[in-house]
Enzyme design. Structure first.
Site, mmCIF file in Angstrom:
data_model
loop_
_atom_site.group_PDB
_atom_site.id
_atom_site.type_symbol
_atom_site.label_atom_id
_atom_site.label_comp_id
_atom_site.label_asym_id
_atom_site.label_seq_id
_atom_site.Cartn_x
_atom_site.Cartn_y
_atom_site.Cartn_z
ATOM 1 N N GLU A 142 -7.134 -7.473 -1.688
ATOM 2 C CA GLU A 142 -7.563 -7.231 -0.300
ATOM 3 C C GLU A 142 -8.983 -6.713 -0.301
ATOM 4 O OE1 GLU A 142 -5.591 -4.925 2.642
ATOM 5 O OE2 GLU A 142 -3.594 -5.639 2.122
ATOM 6 N N GLU A 189 0.782 -1.239 0.000
ATOM 7 C CA GLU A 189 0.000 0.000 0.000
ATOM 8 C C GLU A 189 0.811 1.285 0.000
ATOM 9 O OE1 GLU A 189 -4.139 -1.735 1.921
ATOM 10 O OE2 GLU A 189 -2.931 -0.390 3.156
#
Length: 876
Positions: free
Chosen positions: A558, A461
C-alpha cells in the site's frame, strides 16, 4: 442422473472444483436434486408500515427506495447524511410462493431454504414459524424447512434489524473492556462500532467512502429439495511432488439424508489421467476426499500471471455424463529466506518456480450497494491494460463475487485476498468466533478453486494497529488485546485456512513482518520494518519527487496520494454552487482529514497553483492539478520500487511488489484511486500503463549524478537513448546513447550514469531551468517500452515553459499540433465513457495522434463537442 460438475480449476498445482447438482449415477441414488430460485420480486416495508414498496432480490433497502422514487440518488450532494434514517429503521422483506407452480414435490426427504447472502442481522419466518437467524453478511445459510411447507401458498419473511443499532447493542453487551475504535473520525460522517458486526466494514464509512449501512438480501435465495443427498461443493488440495508429479486431492462436501455408497470417475483425457473412486457418504454433512494422479509422462501446461505467459486450461471430464470443465495448473510459493548482505528475510512470490514482481493496485468495493455493481470486466480489463498482474482485495470490503475471480483467472491477474477485518480490534466472544469460523470456511471453500488467488491474509493493518498503539491502549492491558488478536487470527482464521487449503501461503496481517512476526509472537515490534514482509507507507508532506523519502522495502502493498476526479464525474451529483474547491460540497466529499489542503501543499512544491478569475475554470484547473500531482507522485514511488528489485543498499532492497492504493472508487469524491467512479481513467492510470510496462527506463539523481536503470520483466539486450529538450523548442538540444546491455528477466540494471553538470555542459545550451530529459530503451528491432522523462527542475521554476497553443482535429482519432514542449497534456471528452490510447503525456513533438476507444455508442459529432485539451501552462 450422473454427477454434475459446475466448475473445476487447478490452483497451485491442485485441482479445485465447485460442483452442484445431485450425486447420482450411483446404484443407491435414484432421484435428482430440485432447485428453485426465490429471487426476483419481493415486497419491502419498514417497522411501522409507513413505507411499503416492491423490492428486487438480490438487492438492498436503499436501492429499492431509490428505484421506487422514495429517495433520490443516494450519492447526490449530501444525501449520505440526509438518508442516515434508513439504516436506523428495521425493514422486512416478504415473498409468497406456491409449490405447485414450482412443481416441487414436498415428498422429498429433505428441503433446504438457502440464503447465499443476507446483509446482515435478520430473523427468518416461513408460514409464521421462525426457521433461523442471521448475523453475518459473508455466510451462506441453509435452513431445513420441509415440514413447514404447504402445497399452496407459502409466505417467507426476512425481518432485518438496524445494523447501526445492533452494533451499538453488541458494544454495550461487551462491557468488560473496550474494543477500539469506538467510532470513525468525524470527517468521515460515519457510524460507530462496525467491528462488532460481520458486515462490510467500509459500509459504516471510510476515508474514501460514504456511510451507507445497507440491509437486504444481497445474494440469491432458493429452495433445494432432494431424496438421498446433495453435493454442496467440490474442491481439492493439490500437491506437486519432488518427483515432478501432480497429485490432486479432491474433496466433496455432501449433505446426505442417509448413508449412501457411490462411485465417481474423473479424467483429464488430454493428460491421459483417470481415477475411479468407490466412496461411502455418511448421513449428514460430511467431507469426502480422494486423489487423482496425473500421468507423469504428461507435460502439463501451466497458468501464468499477465505478462509472463498464457492462462491455458484443460477439460476435466466426469465419465458418467461426458461433460467437460476448465482445469488450471500452477504453483505458488511465498519465499522468506535469508538475503545476502542483509540481516532480514526476502519476501517475494514464486509462480511455477519463477520469481514474479507483483505490479498492481488495491481493490475496494466498486459500489456502496452491491446489487448496483456492474460486472467487474471493465475495471479488471483496465488493470490489465495498465500492465498490472496483481490486485489486493482489501480487508474492509467484501469477498468479491464469483465472476470477479473468474475474470482474474482468465486475464492472469494474481489476487492477494484479505479476510474482511480492517483497522480495528475485534471481540472474541464465542458466538462471534463461531460465525467467523463458518465465514472463513465457506469463503476458502468457495475461492480456492481459482488459480488467480495466490495468498490469504488475515486482516488489514491490525497487527500494525496493535504494535504501534493506534488506539492508546494502556501498557497493562496490551497483553489482553494481543491474546484476542492471536485467538481470532491465528487460532481460528489461520487454523481453518491451513486445514482447508494448504496449497497457498497465509499471512496473519498486512503489513506484517511475515515469518519474523511469527517469531515475535505474531505481533512484531515494528510491522513496518523494511527488512521483512510487506509495508504500507503514506507521507503527504514530504516531497514526493524525492525518492529518498520512500522506504526501500521488500514489498510495497500500500502507498499512494489523493486526487480529485474529473468535473464530468462530479457534475451529476452536484450543483453549480458546489463547483469550488472551497465549497461545502468539496469539504463534505473529502473524508480524509485535511486531505484537500494536503493535495494543494504537495502540488505547490512543483507547480504554480491555478488562479483563474473565472470560478468554474479555477475549479476544473484545480481538479486537473491534483491529478497531475498524484500521477507524478505515484510514478516516482513506483519507479523507485521497480528499480530496487535487484539491489541491496544498507541491507534494504530486493523489492518484489508494488501495489499502490487504490485502483477504483466507491463514489464520486477525492480519493487515492487511479480510476474514477464509473470507470474513467485518471491521469495516474495512464501513467501506470507506462510505469508498469514490461520494459522500462527509470531515471533519478543521487549525489548530483543522473542514473538511469533499465528494468525488464523478461530478458532483453537493451541500449538507452537520452534526449535533452529546451522547454521552448521541439528540436532536441542533444542526444546520447549507451552501449548494449543484457538485462535478465525480473531485474533492474544501471545502464547510464553521468554527473548532471557534465551532461548539461556537453549539451551546450542547457541548464537545469531551461531543459528537460526524455529517454527510452531500444533493442535490435527498435524502441522497447515507453518513453520516460526526467525534470531537471520543478516545472514552476522552468524557464521557457509556455502555452503550447495545441490545436486538434476531432473524432475517434485526435491529431495534436504544438509549437513548444507541452507537459501533462490531458484530453477529456466529458461524460462519454471510454479511454484514450495515451493521455497525460509529455509532448515533445510537433504532431501527435491519439486514438479514443468508446465504451458506448457515440459519434464524431458528440466527441467533437465534448473534447477539451489541457496542458500544464493552460492552468497558470
Amino acid at each position: 442422473m450422473p454427477l454434475r460438475v459446475d466448475m473445476c480449476m487447478f490452483v497451485s498445482g491442485v485441482l479445485l472444483c465447485s460442483f452442484s447438482g445431485v450425486l447420482s449415477g450411483f446404484s443407491s441414488v435414484t432421484d435428482q436434486q430440485h432447485t428453485v430460485s426465490l429471487s426476483g420480486k419481493w415486497s419491502l416495508s419498514n417497522s411501522n408500515g409507513s413505507l411499503s414498496l416492491p423490492a428486487e432480490v438480490p438487492g438492498c433497502v436503499h436501492s429499492a427506495l431509490q428505484q421506487q422514487g422514495f429517495i433520490q440518488d443516494p450519492y447526490f450532494r449530501f444525501n449520505d447524511v440526509s438518508y442516515r434514517w434508513i439504516a436506523f429503521d428495521n425493514w422486512t422483506y416478504t415473498t409468497t410462493f406456491n409449490l405447485c407452480v414450482f412443481c416441487i414435490n414436498r415428498s422429498k426427504q429433505k428441503v433446504l431454504l438457502v440464503f447465499d447472502g443476507v446483509d446482515t442481522v435478520a430473523s427468518i419466518q416461513l408460514n409464521g414459524v421462525s426457521v433461523g437467524k442471521t448475523d453475518n453478511m459473508f455466510r451462506r445459510y441453509d435452513l431445513s424447512v420441509r415440514d413447514l411447507l404447504t402445497d399452496g401458498d407459502n409466505v417467507l419473511k426476512v425481518s432485518f434489524s438496524s445494523p447501526v443499532l445492533y452494533a451499538s447493542e453488541r458494544r454495550k453487551a461487551h462491557s468488560a473492556y473496550r474494543v477500539p475504535p469506538e467510532c470513525p473520525p468525524d470527517v468521515q460522517k460515519g457510524e460507530c462500532h462496525v467491528n462488532f458486526i460481520r458486515k462490510e466494514q467500509s459500509s459504516f464509512s471510510w476515508d474514501w467512502g460514504p456511510s451507507f449501512p445497507t440491509m437486504g438480501l444481497w445474494k440469491g435465495v432458493r429452495l433445494e429439495a432432494f431424496d438421498v443427498l446433495q453435493l454442496i461443493q467440490v474442491s481439492s488440495v493439490p500437491l506437486y511432488s519432488t518427483v515432478s508429479q501432480w497429485r490432486v486431492q479432491v474433496q466433496l462436501l455432501v449433505d446426505a439424508v442417509q448413508t449412501t455408497n457411490g462411485q465417481i470417475t474423473l479424467s483429464i483425457p488430454e493428460l491421459d489421467s483417470e481415477q475411479t473412486v468407490q466412496t461411502k457418504f455418511l448421513s449428514g454433512k460430511t467431507k469426502n476426499s480422494f486423489t487423482l494422479h496425473i500421468n507423469t509422462s504428461s507435460q502439463v501446461k501451466q497458468w501464468w500471471p499477465n505478462g509472463h505467459g498464457d492462462q491455458p486450461f484443460y477439460q476435466l471430464t466426469e465419465n458418467n455424463s461426458g461433460e467437460g470443465f476448465k482445469v488450471y495448473f500452477r504453483t505458488v510459493e511465498l519465499v522468506q529466506e535469508p538475503v545476502v548482505g542483509s540481516p532480514g528475510l526476502s519476501f517475494y512470490f514464486r509462480i511455477n518456480g519463477k520469481p514474479i514482481f507483483l505490479k498492481g493496485s488495491n481493490w475496494i468495493p466498486a459500489h456502496s450497494f452491491q446489487d448496483q455493481v456492474s460486472p467487474a470486466v471493465n475495471l479488471l480489463q483496465s488493470a490489465v491494460d495498465a500492465n498490472m498482474n496483481a490486485l489486493r482485495v482489501w480487508g474492509g470490503g467484501v469477498y468479491e463475487q464469483d465472476l470477479f475471480y473468474s475474470i482474474c483467472d482468465e486475464m492472469g491477474i494474481m489476487v492477494w485476498q484479505d479476510f474482511m477485518f480492517a483497522c480495528a480490534m475485534y471481540p472474541t466472544e464465542d458466538d462471534f468466533i463461531q460465525t467467523v469460523r463458518e465465514e472463513v470456511s465457506q469463503q476458502v471453500q468457495r475461492l480456492k478453486s481459482h488459480p488467480s488467488v495466490i495468498i490469504w491474509s488475515g486482516n488489514n493493518e491490525n497487527e500494525a494497529a496493535l504494535a504501534t498503539d493506534w488506539f492508546s491502549i494502556p501498557v497493562s492491558q496490551r497483553p489482553l488485546y494481543r491474546k484476542d488478536y492471536v485467538t481470532l487470527y491465528v487460532n481460528n482464521v489461520r487454523a481453518i485456512v491451513r486445514e482447508e487449503d494448504e496449497s497457498r501461503p497465509f499471512l496473519v496481517s498486512s503489513p506484517t513482518n511475515g515469518a519474523e512476526s511469527e517469531q515475535e509472537g505474531w505481533v512484531a515490534a515494528n510491522p513496518y520494518d523494511p527488512l521483512y514482509g510487506d509495508t504500507h507507507f503514506y507521507s503527504y508532506f514530504l516531497d514526493c519527487w524525492d525518492w529518498r523519502t520512500f522506504p526501500r522495502t521488500r514489498f510495497a502493498s500500500e502507498y499512494g496520494f489523493q486526487s480529485w476526479p474529473s468535473f464530468s464525474t462530479l457534475q451529476p451529483v452536484s450543483i453549480k454552487a458546489d463547483w469550488s474547491y472551497n465549497s461545502s460540497f468539496s469539504s463534505h466529499r473529502q473524508h480524509h482529514e485535511n486531505g484537500n489542503q494536503q493535495m494543494l501543499l504537495q502540488a505547490a512544491l512543483h507547480f504554480n497553483l491555478p488562479n483563474a478569475t473565472d470560478p468554474l475554470k479555477r475549479f476544473t484547473d484545480t481538479l486537473y492539478i491534483t491529478q497531475v500531482t498524484q500521477a507524478q507522485c505515484v510514478k516516482t514511488q513506483t519507479e523507485f520500487y521497480r528499480r530496487s528489485q535487484s539491489e541491496i543498499i544498507e541491507g534494504k532492497g530486493r523489492t518484489m511488489g508494488a501495489l499502490y492504493w487504490q485502483l477504483n472508487d466507491i463514489w464520486q469524491a477525492p480519493s487515492w484511486s487511479s480510476i474514477e467512479f464509473g470507470g474513467k481513467w485518471k491521469m495516474l492510470h495512464y501513467f501506470a500503463q507506462s510505469f508498469f510496462a514490461a520494459v522500462l527506463p527509470v531515471a533519478f539523481e543521487d549525489d548530483d549524478a543522473l542514473l538511469i536503470y533499465a528494468i525488464s520483466d523478461l530478458s532483453h539486450d537493451l541500449k538507452l537513448r537520452v534526449s535533452a529538450y529546451s522547454w521552448a523548442d521541439l528540436d532536441p538540444v542533444c542526444t546520447l546513447k549507451s552501449d548494449l546491455l543484457l538485462v535478465p528477466g525480473g531485474s533492474a540494471a544501471a545502464i547510464f550514469k553521468q554527473p548532471v553538470a557534465a551532461l548539461l555542459a556537453g549539451c551546450g545550451r542547457c541548464t537545469r531551468l531551461t531543459c528537460l530529459l526524455t529517454f527510452h530503451l531500444e533493442d535490435s528491432s527498435g524502441q522497447q517500452g515507453p518513453t520516460n522523462h526526467h525534470f531537471l527542475s520543478s516545472p514552476k521554476d522552468a524557464q521557457g515553459l509556455q502555452k503550447p497553443n495545441i490545436t486538434d482535429a476531432t473524432g475517434y482519432t485526435v491529431t495534436l499540433h504544438s509549437a513548444s514542449v507541452a507537459p501533462f497534456v490531458w484530453l477529456d471528452v466529458g461524460n462519454v465513457p471510454g479511454r484514450f490510447s495515451s493521455n497525460g503525456f509529455l509532448m515533445v513533438s510537433r504532431n501527435m495522434t491519439v486514438g479514443f476507444e468508446a465504451w458506448r455508442p457515440t459519434s464524431v459529432a458528440e466527441l467533437s463537442r465534448s473534447l477539451t485539451v489541457t496542458s500544464l501552462a493552460d492552468v497558470y
